[in-house]
Design a protein around this motif. Structure first.
Motif, mmCIF file in Angstrom:
data_model
loop_
_atom_site.group_PDB
_atom_site.id
_atom_site.type_symbol
_atom_site.label_atom_id
_atom_site.label_comp_id
_atom_site.label_asym_id
_atom_site.label_seq_id
_atom_site.Cartn_x
_atom_site.Cartn_y
_atom_site.Cartn_z
ATOM 1 N N MET A 1 0.838 -1.190 0.000
ATOM 2 C CA MET A 1 0.000 0.000 0.000
ATOM 3 C C MET A 1 0.880 1.249 0.000
ATOM 4 N N LYS A 2 0.458 2.251 -0.803
ATOM 5 C CA LYS A 2 1.226 3.489 -0.914
ATOM 6 C C LYS A 2 0.303 4.686 -0.711
ATOM 7 N N ILE A 3 0.893 5.798 -0.244
ATOM 8 C CA ILE A 3 0.162 7.059 -0.179
ATOM 9 C C ILE A 3 1.009 8.145 -0.816
ATOM 10 N N LYS A 4 0.369 8.945 -1.651
ATOM 11 C CA LYS A 4 1.058 10.039 -2.334
ATOM 12 C C LYS A 4 0.384 11.350 -1.955
ATOM 13 N N PHE A 5 1.151 12.257 -1.387
ATOM 14 C CA PHE A 5 0.634 13.548 -0.955
ATOM 15 C C PHE A 5 0.750 14.536 -2.114
ATOM 16 N N LEU A 6 -0.404 15.027 -2.573
ATOM 17 C CA LEU A 6 -0.459 15.829 -3.798
ATOM 18 C C LEU A 6 -0.904 17.264 -3.568
ATOM 19 N N GLY A 7 -1.409 17.570 -2.392
ATOM 20 C CA GLY A 7 -1.882 18.921 -2.107
ATOM 21 C C GLY A 7 -1.809 19.207 -0.625
ATOM 22 N N ALA A 8 -1.954 20.507 -0.263
ATOM 23 C CA ALA A 8 -1.782 20.938 1.129
ATOM 24 C C ALA A 8 -0.428 20.469 1.661
ATOM 25 N N VAL A 9 0.584 20.531 0.793
ATOM 26 C CA VAL A 9 1.919 20.063 1.181
ATOM 27 C C VAL A 9 2.883 21.227 1.426
ATOM 28 N N THR A 10 2.606 22.378 0.789
ATOM 29 C CA THR A 10 3.452 23.557 1.030
ATOM 30 C C THR A 10 2.666 24.674 1.694
ATOM 31 N N SER A 11 1.353 24.526 1.798
ATOM 32 C CA SER A 11 0.497 25.523 2.443
ATOM 33 C C SER A 11 -0.738 24.803 2.974
ATOM 34 N N VAL A 12 -1.845 25.540 3.144
ATOM 35 C CA VAL A 12 -3.050 24.917 3.709
ATOM 36 C C VAL A 12 -4.103 24.634 2.647
ATOM 37 N N THR A 13 -3.825 24.885 1.377
ATOM 38 C CA THR A 13 -4.862 24.701 0.366
ATOM 39 C C THR A 13 -4.525 23.549 -0.582
ATOM 40 N N HIS B 1 -4.829 13.639 -1.362
ATOM 41 C CA HIS B 1 -3.876 12.561 -1.100
ATOM 42 C C HIS B 1 -4.375 11.287 -1.788
ATOM 43 N N LEU B 2 -3.489 10.610 -2.490
ATOM 44 C CA LEU B 2 -3.825 9.405 -3.246
ATOM 45 C C LEU B 2 -3.351 8.162 -2.497
#
Length: 556
Positions: free
Chosen positions: A1-13, A17-18
């Motif tokens: 199982m994998k998780i990819k963080f695609l947003g809210a990674v450099t700020s709050v908007t 996450h996939l």
């Protein structure tokens, strides 16, 4: 199982996450990036995955930075369901349509400028038709229900106490006969806030995805916040000014209405001075959202439920006015009498608030009161940062009004609130991923977590993917025992007892009411609700009978 963080990674908007398992791909949120023009442009980039391959979406709540790209996801090929709480589903019908309207209007405005400059046509990110199509894929569920998405994935939505319908999501994933548990915090609310329940404490997770919006800040107490707000109001109206409050249409606006309602009622010493001060909610979306709140009173906190059971409306009082039309909105700025204007959007990036700021920022008699988070690159952040001049609709405005920031009204837990929520875990998660915060906020929260609990955290600072190890996970039988634990069963019994008490109170009120006071519409609504209660009561009886037969069979 994998998780990819695609947003809210450099700020709050842009929360997105996939999660990829052996058999499924699904998203946690699909939010819109908000802030500067450069940040806005991130929304137009291709997704880091094929939308047609996503099986489903789990949505934590309705705020646009968590839900705003769902119509775009559907437009680009996503065909699956979007699971969320029933209150979130109701609010999405308002929020996504409003977001589409804003995208269409912004595209019209930019295309007028592009034509004059000889630049190419720019399509809106998505249209109202796209939003309506996406809404057909929304699948509402109730809090605390165990939702079986398929034979390998089960989900529970828990109250996050952030806005109406907001959720902390527990995801149970079965792979190779073992079950791992992901907990996605969404946005965690503050304790002891009006209307909403406190955030649900979670006991266990293998993998925790945790927000850090205010990971390095401490809010003032909410009770101090309303007193301070009233002091600002009185100070402003005494000098003949207007109080302008940029507010999110969902959550902050309803909390402000409730707090003004209680203060006007409970402080007779202020009554004379406040009696002539009108409170205007100038946002069609906030007006509609307030109706949605009324229709979801079953998930309010106990204090607000008791208030309603006493036949009070927590979201109305005599000085409150809702404005819908453009003409009504314009009139607020032509009328020079002191007043309070609550308007959207909360970060001052769109909506009627920009007009009210244009007419009041230059006026030293007026006050601008911020009650929510202002992301980097937004007009609200520029004003809070102390910029002497800001640009609104192409006009340079000098900032001369008094500026206030009341963090006590924030819907986000502060550092201590986040740490308190984390303390509910009875054992250390295998991995803690810190997202949804500016770099400093995430780093300092991770330091505090290490200092208080001894837990190491992974700070997400950009698009990144992680393999989630499956060592030491629980079996399916252990999960079944946890679901049917004595503690869970006792909570169900307590809920049934509470419902019985509420029904008795309501029946007493009906007996005391005069039948002549009820309109045909009210009688129809009451009858329909009673029919639903009857149906659900018989379903509950069937479930209890089934349980008793199982117990009898076990004894035999």
């Amino acid at each position: 199982m994998k998780i990819k963080f695609l947003g809210a990674v450099t700020s709050v908007t842009g929360s997105c996450h996939l999660v990829t398992t052996g058999a499924n791909k699904f998203l946690l949120d699909c939010g819109q990036f908000q802030g500067s023009d450069e940040t806005d442009d991130l929304n137009r980039e291709e997704f880091d995955f094929n939308p047609g391959e996503i099986d489903f979406v789990l949505l934590s709540h309705t705020h646009i930075d968590h839900s705003g790209r769902i119509p775009l996801l559907v437009k680009r090929g996503f065909k699956g369901p979007v699971y969320c709480t029933d209150a979130t589903a109701d609010l999405l019908d308002v929020m996504l349509k409003d977001s589409a309207y804003i995208h269409e209007k912004e595209a019209e405005w930019k295309n007028r400028k592009n034509r004059r400059a000889g630049k190419p046509y720019r399509e809106p990110l998505y249209t109202l038709d796209d939003a309506v199509t996406a809404l057909k894929q929304i699948k509402p569920v109730l809090y605390n229900q165990l939702l079986e998405i398929n034979e390998d994935i089960k989900v529970v939505f828990n109250d996050a106490g952030h806005i109406l319908g907001s959720s902390i999501i527990e995801i149970f994933i079965k792979e190779d006969e073992e079950i791992s548990k992901i907990v996605f915090s969404g946005d965690i609310g503050m304790k002891n806030k009006p209307i909403l329940k406190d955030p649900t404490m979670i006991k266990k997770a293998d993998f925790l995805i945790m927000e850090a919006t205010y990971g390095n800040r401490i809010h003032e107490k909410n009770s101090a916040g309303i007193k301070r707000l009233i002091d600002i109001v009185l100070k402003t109206i005494r000098r003949g000014g207007t109080v302008v409050i940029p507010s999110f249409a969902v959550g902050r606006t309803q909390e402000l209405i409730f707090e003004f309602n209680r203060f006007y009622e409970d402080h007779p010493d202020y009554k004379k001075e406040l009696s002539g001060i009108m409170v205007y909610v100038d946002s069609p979306m906030a007006t509609t959202a307030t109706k949605v709140f009324r229709n979801n009173a079953h998930i309010f906190d106990e204090e607000t439920k008791d208030y309603i059971l006493q036949r009070n409306d927590p979201l109305d009082f005599k000085n409150l006015r809702f404005t819908r039309t453009v003409e009504e909105s314009k009139e607020l700025n032509l009328n020079t009498e002191p007043k309070i204007i609550i308007s959207t959007s909360g970060m001052c990036e769109a909506g009627r608030i920009k007009h009210h700021l244009k007419h009041n920022l230059w006026n030293p008699k007026s006050s601008i009161v911020f009650v929510g988070y202002q992301a980097e690159g937004t007009l609200g952040r520029s004003i809070l940062n102390g910029d002497k001049y800001v640009s609104i609709f192409g006009e340079r405005i000098k900032v001369q009004a008094e500026i206030y920031d009341l963090e006590g009204f924030s819907g986000h837990a502060d550092r201590e609130g986040l740490l308190d929520w984390l303390s509910g875990f009875q054992e250390k998660p295998k991995e803690i991923f810190i997202v949804h915060g500016e770099k400093k906020s995430k780093e300092e929260l991770a330091d505090y977590i290490k200092e208080r609990f001894g837990y190491d955290c992974k700070i997400i600072t950009g698009v990144s993917e992680f393999l989630l190890s499956g060592e030491g996970l629980i079996s399916e039988e252990e999960l079944r025992k946890a679901i049917a634990s004595p503690e869970v069963i006792q909570k169900i019994k307590n809920k049934i007892s509470s419902l019985k008490d509420d029904l008795e109170t309501i029946l007493t009120k009906i007996h005391l009411s005069s039948e002549k006071n009820l309109t045909a519409e009210q009688v129809t609504e009451i009858n329909n609700i009673v029919m639903e209660i009857e149906k659900d009561t018989m379903s509950l009886a069937s479930a209890v009978i089934k349980e008793n037969k199982i117990i009898a069979g076990d004894l035999n």
